[in-house]
Design a protein around this motif. Structure first.
Motif, PDB file in Angstrom:
ATOM      1  N   TRP A 130       0.805  -1.237   0.000  1.00  0.00           N
ATOM      2  CA  TRP A 130       0.000   0.000   0.000  1.00  0.00           C
ATOM      3  C   TRP A 130       0.833   1.281   0.000  1.00  0.00           C
ATOM      4  O   TRP A 130       0.298   2.364   0.062  1.00  0.00           O
ATOM      5  CB  TRP A 130      -0.972   0.042   1.184  1.00  0.00           C
ATOM      6  CG  TRP A 130      -1.840  -1.161   1.293  1.00  0.00           C
ATOM      7  CD1 TRP A 130      -1.766  -2.131   2.261  1.00  0.00           C
ATOM      8  CD2 TRP A 130      -2.896  -1.556   0.414  1.00  0.00           C
ATOM      9  NE1 TRP A 130      -2.702  -3.110   2.021  1.00  0.00           N
ATOM     10  CE2 TRP A 130      -3.411  -2.778   0.897  1.00  0.00           C
ATOM     11  CE3 TRP A 130      -3.451  -0.992  -0.745  1.00  0.00           C
ATOM     12  CZ2 TRP A 130      -4.453  -3.448   0.256  1.00  0.00           C
ATOM     13  CZ3 TRP A 130      -4.484  -1.670  -1.367  1.00  0.00           C
ATOM     14  CH2 TRP A 130      -4.973  -2.869  -0.857  1.00  0.00           C
ATOM     15  N   GLY A 131       2.173   1.167  -0.014  1.00  0.00           N
ATOM     16  CA  GLY A 131       2.942   2.405   0.006  1.00  0.00           C
ATOM     17  C   GLY A 131       4.435   2.177  -0.035  1.00  0.00           C
ATOM     18  O   GLY A 131       4.913   1.212  -0.631  1.00  0.00           O
ATOM     19  N   GLU A 132       5.151   3.065   0.623  1.00  0.00           N
ATOM     20  CA  GLU A 132       6.612   2.969   0.603  1.00  0.00           C
ATOM     21  C   GLU A 132       7.187   3.631   1.850  1.00  0.00           C
ATOM     22  O   GLU A 132       6.522   4.440   2.503  1.00  0.00           O
ATOM     23  CB  GLU A 132       7.153   3.661  -0.656  1.00  0.00           C
ATOM     24  CG  GLU A 132       6.831   5.141  -0.707  1.00  0.00           C
ATOM     25  CD  GLU A 132       7.085   5.777  -2.074  1.00  0.00           C
ATOM     26  OE1 GLU A 132       7.830   5.197  -2.871  1.00  0.00           O
ATOM     27  OE2 GLU A 132       6.531   6.865  -2.323  1.00  0.00           O
ATOM     28  N   LEU A 133       8.426   3.280   2.157  1.00  0.00           N
ATOM     29  CA  LEU A 133       9.125   3.961   3.243  1.00  0.00           C
ATOM     30  C   LEU A 133       9.670   5.282   2.703  1.00  0.00           C
ATOM     31  O   LEU A 133      10.027   5.381   1.536  1.00  0.00           O
ATOM     32  CB  LEU A 133      10.309   3.134   3.752  1.00  0.00           C
ATOM     33  CG  LEU A 133      10.056   1.748   4.326  1.00  0.00           C
ATOM     34  CD1 LEU A 133      11.310   1.265   5.058  1.00  0.00           C
ATOM     35  CD2 LEU A 133       8.879   1.725   5.267  1.00  0.00           C
ATOM     36  N   THR A 134       9.717   6.257   3.568  1.00  0.00           N
ATOM     37  CA  THR A 134      10.357   7.527   3.212  1.00  0.00           C
ATOM     38  C   THR A 134      11.468   7.750   4.227  1.00  0.00           C
ATOM     39  O   THR A 134      11.623   6.964   5.166  1.00  0.00           O
ATOM     40  CB  THR A 134       9.363   8.699   3.308  1.00  0.00           C
ATOM     41  OG1 THR A 134       8.994   8.851   4.688  1.00  0.00           O
ATOM     42  CG2 THR A 134       8.131   8.439   2.462  1.00  0.00           C
ATOM     43  N   ALA A 135      12.219   8.809   4.081  1.00  0.00           N
ATOM     44  CA  ALA A 135      13.312   9.084   5.022  1.00  0.00           C
ATOM     45  C   ALA A 135      12.771   9.312   6.439  1.00  0.00           C
ATOM     46  O   ALA A 135      13.486   9.164   7.417  1.00  0.00           O
ATOM     47  CB  ALA A 135      14.107  10.283   4.552  1.00  0.00           C
ATOM     48  N   THR A 136      11.495   9.655   6.561  1.00  0.00           N
ATOM     49  CA  THR A 136      10.958   9.967   7.888  1.00  0.00           C
ATOM     50  C   THR A 136       9.863   9.002   8.355  1.00  0.00           C
ATOM     51  O   THR A 136       9.479   9.021   9.511  1.00  0.00           O
ATOM     52  CB  THR A 136      10.370  11.398   7.907  1.00  0.00           C
ATOM     53  OG1 THR A 136       9.454  11.514   6.807  1.00  0.00           O
ATOM     54  CG2 THR A 136      11.461  12.443   7.749  1.00  0.00           C
ATOM     55  N   GLY A 137       9.344   8.182   7.510  1.00  0.00           N
ATOM     56  CA  GLY A 137       8.263   7.287   7.950  1.00  0.00           C
ATOM     57  C   GLY A 137       7.731   6.460   6.802  1.00  0.00           C
ATOM     58  O   GLY A 137       8.501   5.905   6.035  1.00  0.00           O
ATOM     59  N   VAL A 138       6.402   6.373   6.708  1.00  0.00           N
ATOM     60  CA  VAL A 138       5.789   5.680   5.578  1.00  0.00           C
ATOM     61  C   VAL A 138       4.816   6.627   4.885  1.00  0.00           C
ATOM     62  O   VAL A 138       4.298   7.551   5.497  1.00  0.00           O
ATOM     63  CB  VAL A 138       4.981   4.420   6.006  1.00  0.00           C
ATOM     64  CG1 VAL A 138       5.882   3.285   6.399  1.00  0.00           C
ATOM     65  CG2 VAL A 138       3.980   4.740   7.100  1.00  0.00           C
ATOM     66  N   VAL A 157      -7.894   0.558  -1.406  1.00  0.00           N
ATOM     67  CA  VAL A 157      -6.711   1.414  -1.287  1.00  0.00           C
ATOM     68  C   VAL A 157      -6.771   2.201   0.018  1.00  0.00           C
ATOM     69  O   VAL A 157      -5.804   2.237   0.797  1.00  0.00           O
ATOM     70  CB  VAL A 157      -6.586   2.379  -2.499  1.00  0.00           C
ATOM     71  CG1 VAL A 157      -5.488   3.415  -2.255  1.00  0.00           C
ATOM     72  CG2 VAL A 157      -6.310   1.598  -3.778  1.00  0.00           C
ATOM     73  N   ALA A 158      -7.911   2.814   0.283  1.00  0.00           N
ATOM     74  CA  ALA A 158      -8.052   3.628   1.493  1.00  0.00           C
ATOM     75  C   ALA A 158      -7.885   2.760   2.741  1.00  0.00           C
ATOM     76  O   ALA A 158      -7.198   3.147   3.693  1.00  0.00           O
ATOM     77  CB  ALA A 158      -9.412   4.322   1.502  1.00  0.00           C
ATOM     78  N   ALA A 159      -8.486   1.565   2.725  1.00  0.00           N
ATOM     79  CA  ALA A 159      -8.369   0.665   3.887  1.00  0.00           C
ATOM     80  C   ALA A 159      -6.920   0.221   4.065  1.00  0.00           C
ATOM     81  O   ALA A 159      -6.399   0.183   5.187  1.00  0.00           O
ATOM     82  CB  ALA A 159      -9.276  -0.551   3.693  1.00  0.00           C
ATOM     83  N   GLY A 160      -6.258  -0.098   2.965  1.00  0.00           N
ATOM     84  CA  GLY A 160      -4.862  -0.519   3.029  1.00  0.00           C
ATOM     85  C   GLY A 160      -3.965   0.582   3.561  1.00  0.00           C
ATOM     86  O   GLY A 160      -3.091   0.341   4.400  1.00  0.00           O
ATOM     87  N   GLU A 161      -4.199   1.787   3.119  1.00  0.00           N
ATOM     88  CA  GLU A 161      -3.362   2.899   3.578  1.00  0.00           C
ATOM     89  C   GLU A 161      -3.613   3.215   5.056  1.00  0.00           C
ATOM     90  O   GLU A 161      -2.706   3.651   5.760  1.00  0.00           O
ATOM     91  CB  GLU A 161      -3.561   4.120   2.679  1.00  0.00           C
ATOM     92  CG  GLU A 161      -2.997   3.869   1.277  1.00  0.00           C
ATOM     93  CD  GLU A 161      -2.861   5.122   0.412  1.00  0.00           C
ATOM     94  OE1 GLU A 161      -3.207   6.218   0.881  1.00  0.00           O
ATOM     95  OE2 GLU A 161      -2.406   4.976  -0.741  1.00  0.00           O
ATOM     96  N   ARG A 162      -4.828   2.950   5.516  1.00  0.00           N
ATOM     97  CA  ARG A 162      -5.097   3.119   6.956  1.00  0.00           C
ATOM     98  C   ARG A 162      -4.305   2.086   7.763  1.00  0.00           C
ATOM     99  O   ARG A 162      -3.782   2.392   8.834  1.00  0.00           O
ATOM    100  CB  ARG A 162      -6.601   2.983   7.246  1.00  0.00           C
ATOM    101  CG  ARG A 162      -7.378   4.266   6.982  1.00  0.00           C
ATOM    102  CD  ARG A 162      -8.758   4.243   7.639  1.00  0.00           C
ATOM    103  NE  ARG A 162      -9.618   3.171   7.133  1.00  0.00           N
ATOM    104  CZ  ARG A 162     -10.372   3.276   6.029  1.00  0.00           C
ATOM    105  NH1 ARG A 162     -10.391   4.396   5.334  1.00  0.00           N
ATOM    106  NH2 ARG A 162     -11.132   2.271   5.650  1.00  0.00           N
ATOM    107  N   LEU A 163      -4.233   0.857   7.234  1.00  0.00           N
ATOM    108  CA  LEU A 163      -3.436  -0.189   7.911  1.00  0.00           C
ATOM    109  C   LEU A 163      -1.962   0.213   7.968  1.00  0.00           C
ATOM    110  O   LEU A 163      -1.295   0.074   8.992  1.00  0.00           O
ATOM    111  CB  LEU A 163      -3.548  -1.524   7.169  1.00  0.00           C
ATOM    112  CG  LEU A 163      -4.869  -2.275   7.243  1.00  0.00           C
ATOM    113  CD1 LEU A 163      -4.783  -3.535   6.390  1.00  0.00           C
ATOM    114  CD2 LEU A 163      -5.222  -2.630   8.685  1.00  0.00           C
ATOM    115  N   LEU A 164      -1.480   0.723   6.857  1.00  0.00           N
ATOM    116  CA  LEU A 164      -0.078   1.140   6.776  1.00  0.00           C
ATOM    117  C   LEU A 164       0.234   2.239   7.796  1.00  0.00           C
ATOM    118  O   LEU A 164       1.278   2.220   8.449  1.00  0.00           O
ATOM    119  CB  LEU A 164       0.212   1.624   5.352  1.00  0.00           C
ATOM    120  CG  LEU A 164       1.645   2.028   5.013  1.00  0.00           C
ATOM    121  CD1 LEU A 164       2.606   0.865   5.240  1.00  0.00           C
ATOM    122  CD2 LEU A 164       1.730   2.514   3.565  1.00  0.00           C
TER     123      LEU A 164
END
Ligand SMILES: [Zn+2]
Ligand SMILES: [Zn+2]
Length: 261
Positions: A130-138, A157-164
């Protein structure tokens, strides 16, 4: 997205059956190696790396053989600690998914050993479910691709991003210190129980048979929504895809995904 080949080791790839036998030998060596006292003198550092190569990585998010990474003793010394047996090349020019990046004030490019990766001197910005790591978080995929919140699977997508978003900062930090596994289109860490799952290796028919009396059913359960190839097709004569398996660190649930060239 541009397709990328599953990066190969420098050595010519061995045929799979031979590799399996090798893995068993490695397991046996692991048992023997375990009892050796861990020494910390600089001269012993190479031994530490060697043992790791034999026994595999035993990290919170990576419980597969080191052969599943692109890490390999390249005969160089580590740019951070000077230890022999550096395993990975890094360059700040490659601040892309799956590549190493370094914090300000560190050598801008060079070689890094596993101890220094584990110390967080070089970190990896992985792709995650559902996403990616960034230098500060996800961040969720919709930050870069806002249109996915309007597509036909916008609810998923919205549910997955909430899990992330529920994944704690400590888990994000740990995953950044985990080397990526070799994958056709870049390693992607799946999530379960508000955490990243542990990568347990590439699975073939043997692994499914070992884990279940009904391998096909296990396959369907593991793939879930990501099932777009039947079990027979995956292991058929014309298959050119790889299955990456994961275990939940909290409930032991197995999941996986497939990708190919
Ligand atoms: Zn080092
Ligand atoms: Zn779980």
């Amino acid at each position: 997205m541009a397709k990328k080949k599953r990066p190969a080791k420098k050595k010519p790839a061995k045929k799979k059956p031979a590799k399996k036998k090798l893995a068993k030998k490695k397991l046996a060596k692991k048992k023997l190696a375990k009892k050796k006292p861990v020494k910390k003198k600089p001269a012993q550092r190479k031994t530490t790396v060697k043992q790791t190569k034999e026994s595999g990585l035993a990290l919170p998010y990576f419980a597969a053989s080191i052969e599943e990474t692109s890490l390999e003793d390249n005969g160089e010394t580590c740019s951070f600690c000077g230890a022999a047996g550096a395993l990975d090349e890094y360059s700040v020019k490659e601040q892309i998914q799956g590549s190493a990046w370094v914090a300000a004030g560190q050598p801008r490019e060079g070689q890094v050993c596993l101890d220094c990766i584990r110390a967080g001197r070089v970190e990896y910005l992985h792709k995650v479910e559902w996403g990616e790591l960034t230098a500060t978080g996800v961040q969720g995929n919709s930050v870069r691709f806002p249109y996915i919140l309007k597509g036909h699977d916008k609810e998923a997508v919205a549910a997955g991003e909430r899990l992330l978003a529920k994944i704690p900062a400590s888990a994000v930090k740990e995953l950044r210190r985990t080397p990526p596994f070799r994958a056709w289109q870049g390693a992607e860490w799946l999530i379960h129980c508000d955490d990243f799952m542990c990568f347990i290796g590439v699975w073939g028919q043997d692994e499914f048979a070992t884990h279940s009396k009904d391998p096909e059913r296990l396959y369907q359960e593991m793939l879930g929504d990501r099932l777009d190839l039947e079990y027979g097709e995956l292991f058929g004569p014309h298959s050119e895809v790889t299955l990456y398996a994961f275990r939940c660190r909290h409930c032991d649930r197995l999941r996986g995904y497939i990708d190919g060239a």
